[in-house]
Design a protein around this motif. Structure first.
Motif, short mmCIF file in Angstrom:
data_model
loop_
_atom_site.label_atom_id
_atom_site.label_comp_id
_atom_site.label_asym_id
_atom_site.label_seq_id
_atom_site.Cartn_x
_atom_site.Cartn_y
_atom_site.Cartn_z
N ALA A 46 -72.43 77.58 12.81
CA ALA A 46 -73.13 78.86 12.91
C ALA A 46 -72.25 79.89 13.61
CB ALA A 46 -74.44 78.68 13.68
N GLY A 47 -71.51 79.46 14.63
CA GLY A 47 -70.60 80.36 15.30
C GLY A 47 -69.49 80.84 14.39
N ALA A 48 -68.94 79.92 13.60
CA ALA A 48 -67.89 80.29 12.65
C ALA A 48 -68.43 81.24 11.59
CB ALA A 48 -67.31 79.03 12.01
N HIS A 49 -69.65 80.99 11.14
CA HIS A 49 -70.28 81.86 10.15
C HIS A 49 -70.46 83.27 10.71
CE1 HIS A 49 -73.14 82.72 6.77
NE2 HIS A 49 -73.63 83.56 7.67
N ALA A 50 -70.94 83.36 11.95
CA ALA A 50 -71.21 84.66 12.55
C ALA A 50 -69.94 85.46 12.80
CB ALA A 50 -71.97 84.47 13.86
N THR A 51 -68.82 84.80 13.01
CA THR A 51 -67.56 85.49 13.31
C THR A 51 -66.65 85.63 12.09
OG1 THR A 51 -66.60 83.38 14.05
CG2 THR A 51 -67.58 84.81 15.73
N GLY A 52 -67.16 85.29 10.91
CA GLY A 52 -66.41 85.49 9.69
C GLY A 52 -65.34 84.47 9.40
N ARG A 53 -65.36 83.33 10.07
CA ARG A 53 -64.39 82.26 9.79
C ARG A 53 -64.97 81.36 8.71
NH1 ARG A 53 -63.88 83.75 15.12
NH2 ARG A 53 -61.74 83.78 15.97
N VAL A 189 -56.95 81.22 13.19
CA VAL A 189 -58.36 81.43 13.52
C VAL A 189 -58.98 80.20 14.19
CG1 VAL A 189 -58.69 83.11 11.68
CG2 VAL A 189 -59.07 80.68 11.21
N SER A 190 -58.16 79.29 14.70
CA SER A 190 -58.67 78.04 15.26
C SER A 190 -58.98 78.13 16.75
CB SER A 190 -57.65 76.91 15.03
OG SER A 190 -56.46 77.14 15.78
N GLY A 191 -58.84 79.31 17.33
CA GLY A 191 -59.09 79.44 18.77
C GLY A 191 -60.43 78.91 19.24
N PRO A 192 -61.55 79.28 18.59
CA PRO A 192 -62.86 78.78 19.06
C PRO A 192 -62.98 77.26 19.01
CG PRO A 192 -63.15 80.70 17.67
CD PRO A 192 -61.70 80.33 17.57
N VAL A 193 -62.50 76.61 17.95
CA VAL A 193 -62.65 75.15 17.89
C VAL A 193 -61.70 74.47 18.88
CG1 VAL A 193 -63.59 75.02 15.56
CG2 VAL A 193 -61.13 75.04 15.87
N ARG A 194 -60.56 75.08 19.14
CA ARG A 194 -59.66 74.50 20.14
C ARG A 194 -60.29 74.58 21.53
NH1 ARG A 194 -55.59 77.31 20.96
NH2 ARG A 194 -55.69 78.99 19.41
N ARG A 195 -60.92 75.71 21.84
CA ARG A 195 -61.60 75.83 23.13
C ARG A 195 -62.80 74.91 23.21
NH1 ARG A 195 -59.92 81.20 22.21
NH2 ARG A 195 -61.89 81.78 21.19
N LEU A 196 -63.49 74.71 22.09
CA LEU A 196 -64.60 73.76 22.06
C LEU A 196 -64.11 72.35 22.35
CD1 LEU A 196 -67.61 73.17 21.44
CD2 LEU A 196 -66.97 72.92 19.04
N ALA A 197 -62.95 72.00 21.82
CA ALA A 197 -62.37 70.68 22.10
C ALA A 197 -62.11 70.49 23.58
CB ALA A 197 -61.08 70.49 21.31
N GLY A 198 -61.52 71.51 24.21
CA GLY A 198 -61.23 71.41 25.64
C GLY A 198 -62.50 71.31 26.47
N ALA A 199 -63.49 72.15 26.16
CA ALA A 199 -64.75 72.13 26.92
C ALA A 199 -65.48 70.81 26.73
CB ALA A 199 -65.63 73.30 26.49
#
Length: 328
Positions: A46-53, A189-199
């Motif tokens: 849903a986050g990726a959808h909302a941000t156009g990824r 465009v992988s920044g959000p999933v990379r940060r999700l991995a760290g968190a």
């Protein structure tokens, strides 16, 4: 009563105090992992959808639909026939995590199918967006309710982890969803999933550490035998995969793919480790009886010698089951 000693312990006739869980490891551990992957993927999708990824969203939505399908298949396979799952939907029982979980899955699964179908076909975009958002709302509950389900049993190493286990599962599910996203997302465009991995890796490691420290003796099964090996490997893959994603994964597709595989594998191994740790704790009577004696001593009870659960006829005696904590 003197403080219970953590020594070799024997129950009556050397029999376990609790019955060993009869669930099949592949079915139930797989069900735990796939459900977590689905729920976290819906939220991340849903986050990726909302941000156009869109490429990332497509993979995460499809992954959520596929994971929940396989999760339900594993659950039904362990139950023996689909009717047993459907029978849980005949009533709504707030005191039963299994009953509420069945209703949760019954509502969540169709939403993931609708979201994935719309994304892949390009049809009914508004309906697909609504399904995506609705699945994301239910995703966190789908991710963590299985931890509540395990903690609601009398199995010592599951029940005693009731405070932190949902957070362990949430972190592990986040790393799995991030791993799936890293396999598809372009580096740019992988920044959000990379940060999700760290968190996710940080949450899993901190929650697991706190859980084992608080549990005391009954944390031993998480550190010994096959369960201990699975847990250590899971943590190594989770933390290592997240570190690789946050560093080399931002520049190299190969590194991102390797970290994605490591995160997915580590998340799966953690569920298998938790499963086997619970089985080991149910098979060894000291993990049931000695903590009970410790609690009685801390309350100042005058009871000495055996625990009520250790003798024939007790609630957790040789004839008893793993037991549900709430009314079921």
């Amino acid at each position: 009563m003197p403080r219970a000693e953590f020594r070799e312990f024997s129950s009556y006739y050397g029999r376990p105090v609790l019955k060993r869980p009869t669930w099949q490891a592949t079915d139930i551990a797989g069900y735990l992992w796939l459900g977590g992957l689905a729920g976290a993927s819906s939220l991340a999708g849903a986050g990726a959808h909302a941000t156009g990824r869109r490429q990332t969203a497509r993979v995460l939505k499809s992954g959520a639909a596929g994971a929940i399908s396989l999760s339900l298949a594993a659950l039904v396979h362990d139950l023996g026939r689909p009717a047993r799952f459907l029978n849980m939907l005949r009533v709504v029982k707030p005191t039963s995590p299994m009953n509420l979980g069945s209703w949760l899955l019954a509502g969540y699964a169709p939403l993931t199918f609708a979201a994935a179908a719309s994304e892949l076909s390009g049809r009914l975009p508004r309906a697909g967006a609504a399904a995506t958002a609705s699945a994301a709302v239910l995703g966190p509950a789908v991710t963590t309710y299985t931890a509540v389900l395990l903690a609601d049993t009398a199995v010592p190493s599951w029940h005693e982890g009731y405070r932190e286990l949902p957070f362990v599962f949430a972190g592990s599910a986040a790393t799995a969803a991030a791993g799936l996203g890293l396999l598809a997302a372009p580096c740019a465009v992988s920044g959000p999933v990379r940060r999700l991995a760290g968190a996710g890796a940080a949450l899993e490691a901190v929650a697991l550490r706190r859980m084992k420290r608080r549990m005391g003796l009954v944390a031993e099964p998480y550190e010994r035998g096959s369960a201990g090996r699975l847990m250590r490997t899971a943590q190594t893959l989770g933390l290592g995969g997240a570190a690789l994603a946050l560093t080399a994964g931002r520049r190299s597709r190969a590194a991102a793919a390797v970290s994605g595989v490591a995160l997915l594998t580590g998340s799966a191994l953690l569920r298998f480790g938790v499963f086997h740790a619970g089985v080991a704790s149910a098979e060894d009577p000291r993990y049931t009886v000695l903590p009970q004696r410790e609690r009685m001593a801390a309350r100042g009870d005058g009871t000495s010698g055996r625990s009520p659960a250790a003798g024939p006829g007790g609630a957790g005696g040789p004839g008893g089951g793993t037991g549900r904590r709430g009314a079921d």
